[in-house]
Design a protein around this motif. Structure first.
Motif, PDB file in Angstrom:
ATOM      1  N   ILE A 179      -8.309  -5.619  -0.267  1.00  0.00           N
ATOM      2  CA  ILE A 179      -7.611  -4.675  -1.353  1.00  0.00           C
ATOM      3  C   ILE A 179      -8.533  -4.188  -2.423  1.00  0.00           C
ATOM      4  O   ILE A 179      -9.114  -4.775  -2.976  1.00  0.00           O
ATOM      5  CB  ILE A 179      -6.495  -5.482  -2.050  1.00  0.00           C
ATOM      6  CG1 ILE A 179      -5.344  -6.163  -0.969  1.00  0.00           C
ATOM      7  CG2 ILE A 179      -5.992  -4.979  -3.218  1.00  0.00           C
ATOM      8  CD1 ILE A 179      -4.229  -6.807  -1.627  1.00  0.00           C
ATOM      9  N   VAL A 182      -4.807  -1.679  -6.894  1.00  0.00           N
ATOM     10  CA  VAL A 182      -3.201  -2.029  -6.900  1.00  0.00           C
ATOM     11  C   VAL A 182      -2.670  -1.205  -8.124  1.00  0.00           C
ATOM     12  O   VAL A 182      -3.341  -1.069  -9.352  1.00  0.00           O
ATOM     13  CB  VAL A 182      -3.191  -3.610  -7.474  1.00  0.00           C
ATOM     14  CG1 VAL A 182      -1.634  -3.873  -7.960  1.00  0.00           C
ATOM     15  CG2 VAL A 182      -3.816  -4.518  -6.446  1.00  0.00           C
ATOM     16  N   ASP A 183      -1.595  -0.649  -7.965  1.00  0.00           N
ATOM     17  CA  ASP A 183      -0.732   0.393  -8.824  1.00  0.00           C
ATOM     18  C   ASP A 183       0.660  -0.498  -8.907  1.00  0.00           C
ATOM     19  O   ASP A 183       1.167  -1.204  -8.266  1.00  0.00           O
ATOM     20  CB  ASP A 183      -0.489   1.680  -8.280  1.00  0.00           C
ATOM     21  CG  ASP A 183      -1.901   2.405  -8.339  1.00  0.00           C
ATOM     22  OD1 ASP A 183      -2.927   2.017  -8.791  1.00  0.00           O
ATOM     23  OD2 ASP A 183      -1.679   3.548  -7.517  1.00  0.00           O
ATOM     24  N   TRP A 192       2.848   6.342 -10.749  1.00  0.00           N
ATOM     25  CA  TRP A 192       2.173   4.896 -10.252  1.00  0.00           C
ATOM     26  C   TRP A 192       1.015   4.941 -11.550  1.00  0.00           C
ATOM     27  O   TRP A 192       0.408   5.725 -11.639  1.00  0.00           O
ATOM     28  CB  TRP A 192       1.549   4.904  -8.827  1.00  0.00           C
ATOM     29  CG  TRP A 192       2.536   4.891  -7.966  1.00  0.00           C
ATOM     30  CD1 TRP A 192       2.786   5.715  -7.062  1.00  0.00           C
ATOM     31  CD2 TRP A 192       3.081   3.566  -7.380  1.00  0.00           C
ATOM     32  NE1 TRP A 192       3.687   5.267  -6.176  1.00  0.00           N
ATOM     33  CE2 TRP A 192       3.796   3.971  -6.433  1.00  0.00           C
ATOM     34  CE3 TRP A 192       3.158   2.324  -7.838  1.00  0.00           C
ATOM     35  CZ2 TRP A 192       4.883   3.103  -5.775  1.00  0.00           C
ATOM     36  CZ3 TRP A 192       3.862   1.422  -7.392  1.00  0.00           C
ATOM     37  CH2 TRP A 192       4.831   1.812  -6.294  1.00  0.00           C
ATOM     38  N   PRO A 194      -2.317   2.694 -12.493  1.00  0.00           N
ATOM     39  CA  PRO A 194      -3.178   1.741 -11.890  1.00  0.00           C
ATOM     40  C   PRO A 194      -3.487   0.430 -12.655  1.00  0.00           C
ATOM     41  O   PRO A 194      -3.593   0.419 -13.982  1.00  0.00           O
ATOM     42  CB  PRO A 194      -4.606   2.538 -11.967  1.00  0.00           C
ATOM     43  CG  PRO A 194      -4.538   3.610 -12.919  1.00  0.00           C
ATOM     44  CD  PRO A 194      -2.872   3.777 -13.224  1.00  0.00           C
ATOM     45  N   ARG A 216       2.155  -1.256  -5.427  1.00  0.00           N
ATOM     46  CA  ARG A 216       1.495  -0.918  -4.262  1.00  0.00           C
ATOM     47  C   ARG A 216       0.033  -1.312  -4.345  1.00  0.00           C
ATOM     48  O   ARG A 216      -0.539  -1.637  -5.212  1.00  0.00           O
ATOM     49  CB  ARG A 216       1.731   0.457  -3.859  1.00  0.00           C
ATOM     50  CG  ARG A 216       0.984   1.566  -5.021  1.00  0.00           C
ATOM     51  CD  ARG A 216       0.982   2.900  -4.440  1.00  0.00           C
ATOM     52  NE  ARG A 216       0.239   4.003  -5.366  1.00  0.00           N
ATOM     53  CZ  ARG A 216       0.135   5.202  -5.240  1.00  0.00           C
ATOM     54  NH1 ARG A 216       0.861   5.787  -4.133  1.00  0.00           N
ATOM     55  NH2 ARG A 216      -0.781   5.886  -5.979  1.00  0.00           N
ATOM     56  N   PHE A 217      -0.616  -1.360  -2.964  1.00  0.00           N
ATOM     57  CA  PHE A 217      -2.143  -1.647  -3.118  1.00  0.00           C
ATOM     58  C   PHE A 217      -2.822  -0.968  -2.025  1.00  0.00           C
ATOM     59  O   PHE A 217      -2.215  -0.440  -0.982  1.00  0.00           O
ATOM     60  CB  PHE A 217      -2.194  -3.059  -2.644  1.00  0.00           C
ATOM     61  CG  PHE A 217      -1.409  -3.717  -1.755  1.00  0.00           C
ATOM     62  CD1 PHE A 217      -1.878  -3.803  -0.602  1.00  0.00           C
ATOM     63  CD2 PHE A 217      -0.180  -4.134  -2.328  1.00  0.00           C
ATOM     64  CE1 PHE A 217      -1.099  -4.449   0.474  1.00  0.00           C
ATOM     65  CE2 PHE A 217       0.673  -4.955  -1.342  1.00  0.00           C
ATOM     66  CZ  PHE A 217       0.379  -5.033   0.048  1.00  0.00           C
ATOM     67  N   GLN A 218      -4.014  -0.469  -2.417  1.00  0.00           N
ATOM     68  CA  GLN A 218      -4.831   0.358  -1.448  1.00  0.00           C
ATOM     69  C   GLN A 218      -5.756  -0.582  -0.708  1.00  0.00           C
ATOM     70  O   GLN A 218      -6.369  -1.547  -1.274  1.00  0.00           O
ATOM     71  CB  GLN A 218      -5.711   1.300  -2.098  1.00  0.00           C
ATOM     72  CG  GLN A 218      -6.384   2.122  -1.264  1.00  0.00           C
ATOM     73  CD  GLN A 218      -7.143   3.244  -2.006  1.00  0.00           C
ATOM     74  OE1 GLN A 218      -8.125   2.879  -2.819  1.00  0.00           O
ATOM     75  NE2 GLN A 218      -6.897   4.626  -1.966  1.00  0.00           N
ATOM     76  N   ARG A 220      -8.520  -1.085   2.498  1.00  0.00           N
ATOM     77  CA  ARG A 220      -9.556  -0.830   3.052  1.00  0.00           C
ATOM     78  C   ARG A 220      -9.806  -1.864   4.559  1.00  0.00           C
ATOM     79  O   ARG A 220     -10.231  -2.987   4.092  1.00  0.00           O
ATOM     80  CB  ARG A 220     -10.694  -0.781   2.319  1.00  0.00           C
ATOM     81  CG  ARG A 220     -12.125  -0.227   3.054  1.00  0.00           C
ATOM     82  CD  ARG A 220     -13.418  -0.010   2.054  1.00  0.00           C
ATOM     83  NE  ARG A 220     -13.576  -1.304   1.647  1.00  0.00           N
ATOM     84  CZ  ARG A 220     -14.414  -1.356   0.482  1.00  0.00           C
ATOM     85  NH1 ARG A 220     -14.517  -0.332  -0.420  1.00  0.00           N
ATOM     86  NH2 ARG A 220     -14.498  -2.511  -0.216  1.00  0.00           N
ATOM     87  N   LYS A 226      -5.807   3.084   3.263  1.00  0.00           N
ATOM     88  CA  LYS A 226      -4.380   3.479   3.177  1.00  0.00           C
ATOM     89  C   LYS A 226      -3.587   2.837   2.086  1.00  0.00           C
ATOM     90  O   LYS A 226      -4.134   1.747   1.386  1.00  0.00           O
ATOM     91  CB  LYS A 226      -3.767   3.097   4.433  1.00  0.00           C
ATOM     92  CG  LYS A 226      -3.706   1.747   4.774  1.00  0.00           C
ATOM     93  CD  LYS A 226      -2.937   1.458   6.085  1.00  0.00           C
ATOM     94  CE  LYS A 226      -2.891  -0.315   6.572  1.00  0.00           C
ATOM     95  NZ  LYS A 226      -1.950  -0.230   7.732  1.00  0.00           N
ATOM     96  N   TRP A 227      -2.529   3.267   1.550  1.00  0.00           N
ATOM     97  CA  TRP A 227      -1.723   2.665   0.532  1.00  0.00           C
ATOM     98  C   TRP A 227      -0.574   1.977   1.208  1.00  0.00           C
ATOM     99  O   TRP A 227       0.047   2.328   2.037  1.00  0.00           O
ATOM    100  CB  TRP A 227      -1.128   3.623  -0.298  1.00  0.00           C
ATOM    101  CG  TRP A 227      -2.200   4.059  -1.404  1.00  0.00           C
ATOM    102  CD1 TRP A 227      -2.776   5.547  -1.427  1.00  0.00           C
ATOM    103  CD2 TRP A 227      -2.602   3.397  -2.703  1.00  0.00           C
ATOM    104  NE1 TRP A 227      -3.780   5.321  -2.379  1.00  0.00           N
ATOM    105  CE2 TRP A 227      -3.517   4.257  -3.272  1.00  0.00           C
ATOM    106  CE3 TRP A 227      -2.200   2.240  -3.108  1.00  0.00           C
ATOM    107  CZ2 TRP A 227      -4.059   4.164  -4.402  1.00  0.00           C
ATOM    108  CZ3 TRP A 227      -2.605   1.957  -4.476  1.00  0.00           C
ATOM    109  CH2 TRP A 227      -3.646   2.693  -5.073  1.00  0.00           C
ATOM    110  N   GLN A 229       2.954  -0.308   0.057  1.00  0.00           N
ATOM    111  CA  GLN A 229       3.903  -0.536  -0.988  1.00  0.00           C
ATOM    112  C   GLN A 229       4.498  -1.966  -0.663  1.00  0.00           C
ATOM    113  O   GLN A 229       5.035  -2.123   0.381  1.00  0.00           O
ATOM    114  CB  GLN A 229       4.974   0.572  -1.083  1.00  0.00           C
ATOM    115  CG  GLN A 229       5.744   0.169  -2.452  1.00  0.00           C
ATOM    116  CD  GLN A 229       6.571   1.289  -2.782  1.00  0.00           C
ATOM    117  OE1 GLN A 229       6.432   2.486  -2.533  1.00  0.00           O
ATOM    118  NE2 GLN A 229       7.817   1.071  -3.621  1.00  0.00           N
TER     119      GLN A 229
END
Length: 251
Positions: A179, A182-183, A192, A194, A216-218, A220, A226-227, A229
């Motif tokens: 991760i 995070v938004d 959103w 951050p 939501r979290f990005q 890798r 990708k994001w 939710q």
């Protein structure tokens, strides 16, 4: 869904019984490993990742502090297979560990809990020999974290102060995923916002929005960036120390 963290921790330890599932085709790297002192051979609840009690007992305490693999906190929660290379002492499967802390040793990448370090040995006598060495040559690879039956959960840290300061730590991140952002949804301007990586795996926000909190979290991972939710929201009246089910998992 709000539920007691200790119930989740008691069940996740079964993962150690499933080492065959925790494999990947990642390239093997070479380094050194040592161990740290622990009166009960588990991890520490004060690790740099901010996992608390989860960081002490996850994988039945088979955890590790790492140096360069910490990656400014994004390495927290990553799983590795670590095997020592001395054929006289070492088990071919080695130890499966979760990163829960930052630590530097004698040119080591891994500082293992005693439980994890003992798993490097092919039998109890061999493990005693490895403890006498103190530092061993190892090969390692990143492997998938597998949490059967568990979604990602968000723990509201004990430092949170409702309603003015929110700090969360995501737990049970499956697969080989980091991760990296995070938004939190800001309803009043429909966008959103951050959150800040406070330290390790802990994300925080001053003056968080009122009402239910959408996150939501990005991520890798092997599939790129990708994001994702969370399906569930954190309830309006969240509490420090509580744990909330995201109803979401990555793998």
């Amino acid at each position: 869904m709000d539920f007691a963290l200790r119930n989740v921790l008691g069940l996740v330890c079964v993962i150690l019984l499933l080492p065959a599932l925790c494999t990947s085709q990642n390239t093997i790297a070479y380094s050194r490993a040592t161990y740290y002192g622990s009166p009960d051979c588990y991890g520490t609840p004060t690790g740099a990742c901010g996992f608390g009690e989860y960081g002490r007992t996850v994988y039945d305490g088979s955890v590790s502090g790492v140096s360069r693999l910490f990656r400014n906190g994004s390495g927290c929660g990553a799983c590795y297979q670590v095997r020592c290379t001395n054929p006289q002492y070492c088990d071919e499967n080695g130890a499966y560990v979760v990163v829960t802390d930052y630590g530097e040793g004698d040119n080591t990448d891994f500082i293992l809990s005693p439980r994890a370090y003992s798993s490097l040995g092919r039998n109890p006598d061999a493990s005693k020999g490895l403890f006498q060495y103190g530092v061993v040559e190892v090969e390692y690879r990143r492997v998938s974290c597998i949490y059967p039956g568990y979604n990602i959960v968000f723990k509201v840290t004990e430092h949170s102060k409702y309603p003015h300061y929110l700090a969360i730590v995501p737990l049970y991140i499956a697969g080989q995923n980091d991760i990296v952002a995070v938004d939190i949804w800001q309803e009043d301007y429909q966008g959103w916002r951050p959150m800040r990586r406070a330290y390790g795996a802990v994300w925080d926000a001053a003056n968080p929005p009122t009402g239910e909190l959408k996150l939501r979290f990005q991520v890798r991972g092997s599939a790129g960036i990708k994001w994702v939710q969370s399906t569930n929201s954190i309830p309006s009246y969240w509490k420090a120390g509580d744990v909330y089910d995201s109803n979401t998992q990555l793998d």
